[in-house]
Design a protein around this motif. Structure first.
Motif, PDB file in Angstrom:
ATOM      1  N   THR A 350       0.838  -1.192   0.000  1.00 18.49           N
ATOM      2  CA  THR A 350       0.000   0.000   0.000  1.00 18.49           C
ATOM      3  C   THR A 350       0.875   1.246   0.000  1.00 18.49           C
ATOM      4  O   THR A 350       1.856   1.334   0.749  1.00 18.49           O
ATOM      5  N   CYS A 351       0.534   2.189  -0.853  1.00 19.95           N
ATOM      6  CA  CYS A 351       1.273   3.457  -0.852  1.00 19.95           C
ATOM      7  C   CYS A 351       0.274   4.596  -0.977  1.00 19.95           C
ATOM      8  O   CYS A 351      -0.832   4.417  -1.482  1.00 19.95           O
ATOM      9  N   ARG A 352       0.672   5.781  -0.518  1.00 22.52           N
ATOM     10  CA  ARG A 352      -0.212   6.936  -0.580  1.00 22.52           C
ATOM     11  C   ARG A 352       0.024   7.706  -1.872  1.00 22.52           C
ATOM     12  O   ARG A 352       1.153   7.791  -2.361  1.00 22.52           O
ATOM     13  N   LEU A 353      -1.050   8.261  -2.405  1.00 23.59           N
ATOM     14  CA  LEU A 353      -1.003   8.939  -3.694  1.00 23.59           C
ATOM     15  C   LEU A 353      -1.477  10.375  -3.532  1.00 23.59           C
ATOM     16  O   LEU A 353      -2.488  10.628  -2.875  1.00 23.59           O
ATOM     17  N   PHE A 354      -0.743  11.300  -4.148  1.00 20.24           N
ATOM     18  CA  PHE A 354      -1.081  12.712  -3.997  1.00 20.24           C
ATOM     19  C   PHE A 354      -1.065  13.425  -5.351  1.00 20.24           C
ATOM     20  O   PHE A 354      -0.096  13.315  -6.103  1.00 20.24           O
ATOM     21  N   LEU A 355      -2.134  14.156  -5.623  1.00 17.22           N
ATOM     22  CA  LEU A 355      -2.120  15.145  -6.695  1.00 17.22           C
ATOM     23  C   LEU A 355      -1.649  16.454  -6.074  1.00 17.22           C
ATOM     24  O   LEU A 355      -2.046  16.792  -4.957  1.00 17.22           O
ATOM     25  N   VAL A 356      -0.797  17.181  -6.792  1.00 20.20           N
ATOM     26  CA  VAL A 356      -0.295  18.463  -6.295  1.00 20.20           C
ATOM     27  C   VAL A 356      -0.653  19.511  -7.338  1.00 20.20           C
ATOM     28  O   VAL A 356      -0.245  19.410  -8.495  1.00 20.20           O
ATOM     29  N   ALA A 357      -1.456  20.506  -6.937  1.00 19.04           N
ATOM     30  CA  ALA A 357      -1.989  21.435  -7.939  1.00 19.04           C
ATOM     31  C   ALA A 357      -2.168  22.832  -7.347  1.00 19.04           C
ATOM     32  O   ALA A 357      -2.228  23.005  -6.124  1.00 19.04           O
ATOM     33  N   PRO A 358      -2.270  23.846  -8.220  1.00 15.83           N
ATOM     34  CA  PRO A 358      -2.525  25.215  -7.747  1.00 15.83           C
ATOM     35  C   PRO A 358      -3.893  25.311  -7.077  1.00 15.83           C
ATOM     36  O   PRO A 358      -4.802  24.550  -7.389  1.00 15.83           O
ATOM     37  N   ASN A 359      -4.041  26.279  -6.190  1.00 16.24           N
ATOM     38  CA  ASN A 359      -5.306  26.466  -5.474  1.00 16.24           C
ATOM     39  C   ASN A 359      -6.482  26.639  -6.421  1.00 16.24           C
ATOM     40  O   ASN A 359      -7.588  26.149  -6.163  1.00 16.24           O
TER      41      ASN A 359
END
Length: 416
Positions: A350-359
């Motif tokens: 299991t791994c954590r997934l992140f989208l990183v985006a402007p506000n």
């Protein structure tokens, strides 16, 4: 066209730093990512058509996802979605209400997806043309291009206009037969040029001629008399777009830098996407913050190639993936989710997934994560969160100082 004239024309095109050759065709990893996204998206379009669950509108459909990935490809495909919009007053394109036409379109896409040579695709185009499906013209050829870039060129108004100017012809925009004739001339001429075998490079040249940025004797009077002001606006707009692209690339690199710095401070090994190692931030190449090679020897080559292009990975000391981050400054949020989904399916733990985006893209992220296809994937829903640029910028130093593991992201991580 004489070889000498062709060489002079392509040389000017290649050396123009603001031509689509530079802004789209080369040194653009988003273009290469689009090929994978479009191919995967088409498989979904085909499966939905075959299952008769495709729907009766372009908006919100799997086809919209595919065409959006195309239209995001810088200036050259800005209007790629227009021919596929459902226009109820005209009842076109007639693939949303006519089930037989829709099935024929699905069979055509499936045949092109699995074709192994140009003749197979040529035959499918002829069969589709004979059906005379209202409103379904050679705009579809741009989709074919992203499946077979060395065999079929993309197709739009500016490209056709540039072709007619360069080759002294009067081909029609909405004709499949005109498209096939255009393709033959493009293939023959491209073989004599110094451009890539990928026909996108030559199509970009035609686009520059058709949009008035490249002036030839054949179109000089028209451009100078009627289009000069428009051309100047286009040049100014392109210059602005190039500057915006540079700002976006810098913001993308900044986020990778913060994530790499934080990951290392927390004691993780950090991997930055292979194609981004030479990008710079704060005067240093991003590759300096990354492992030189990705130590995932248990993956197949195709899976490894996909995972190695994730923007940032954090790995434990025993080289297990702890988390993956996709930075989406202006590119498709949907594409980023798919790449992270591929990552989750590719690793056993299991791994954590992140989208990183402007506000400003937060609403878009929420809408994409609430798609029915994602909501059904409980494992993805529980593993995926998103981070906003402002939080990462403001809190990175504090997290580096006080954090001990990935849980330091919990206060700023958001989920739907």
């Amino acid at each position: 066209m004489a070889r000498e004239e062709l060489d002079k024309l392509t040389e000017g095109y290649i050396h123009d730093q603001e031509s689509v050759y530079h802004t789209w065709f080369i040194n653009n990893e988003d273009r290469l990512k689009a090929f994978r996204t479009i191919k995967k998206g088409l498989k979904k379009v085909i499966s939905e058509i075959e299952a008769r669950t495709f729907g009766n509108d372009f908006k919100g459909s799997s086809l919209e996802t595919v065409v959006t990935a195309i239209s995001e490809q810088k200036q050259i495909f800005a209007g790629a979605a227009h021919p596929f919009f459902w226009k109820p007053k005209l009842r076109i394109p007639d693939i949303y209400e006519n089930s037989e036409n829709q099935m024929a379109f699905g069979r055509f896409l499936n045949a092109c997806l699995h074709a192994t040579n140009a003749k197979q695709i040529f035959d499918e185009i002829v069969k589709l043309d004979q059906l005379k499906i209202k409103g379904l013209g050679p705009a579809v050829a741009t989709i074919i291009y992203f499946l077979h870039p060395t065999l079929f060129p993309p197709f739009n108004t500016a490209i056709v206009r540039g072709f007619n100017t360069l080759f002294h012809k009067k081909l029609k925009l909405g004709s499949w037969m005109a498209y096939l004739e255009m393709r033959e001339d493009i293939l023959a001429t491209n073989q004599q040029s110094s451009l890539s075998k990928d026909l996108g490079a030559f199509a970009g040249l035609l686009f520059e001629i058709g949009s008035g940025r490249l002036i030839l004797p054949e179109n000089s009077d028209e451009v100078l008399a009627a289009e000069n002001e428009k051309r100047l606006k286009a040049v100014k707009k392109r210059h602005s777009q190039v500057l915006d692209d540079q700002i976006e690339e810098n913001a993308h690199s900044e986020m990778q830098y913060h994530l790499a710095r934080l990951g290392r401070a927390l004691g993780y090994h950090v991997w930055i996407a292979q194609n981004d190692h030479k990008r710079e931030y704060n005067g240093k190449k991003l590759g300096e913050y990354s492992l030189s090679a990705l130590p995932l020897t248990n993956l197949s080559k195709s899976v490894f190639d996909t995972v190695s292009l994730i923007d940032v990975l954090w790995l434990s000391q025993n080289d297990q993936i702890v988390s993956g981050f996709e930075v989406e400054k202006s590119t498709s949020i949907y594409s980023g989710i798919l790449r992270l989904y591929d990552l989750s399916l590719s690793v056993e733990q299991t791994c954590r997934l992140f989208l990183v985006a402007p506000n400003k893209r937060e609403k878009e992220i929420k809408a994409q994560l609430m798609r029915p296809s994602f909501i059904k994937e409980q494992s993805l829903k529980s593993a995926m969160s998103y981070l906003l640029f402002s939080d990462l910028q403001c809190d990175c130093d504090a997290m580096c100082k006080f954090g001990t593991d990935i849980r330091i992201l919990d206060p700023i991580a958001r989920s739907v």
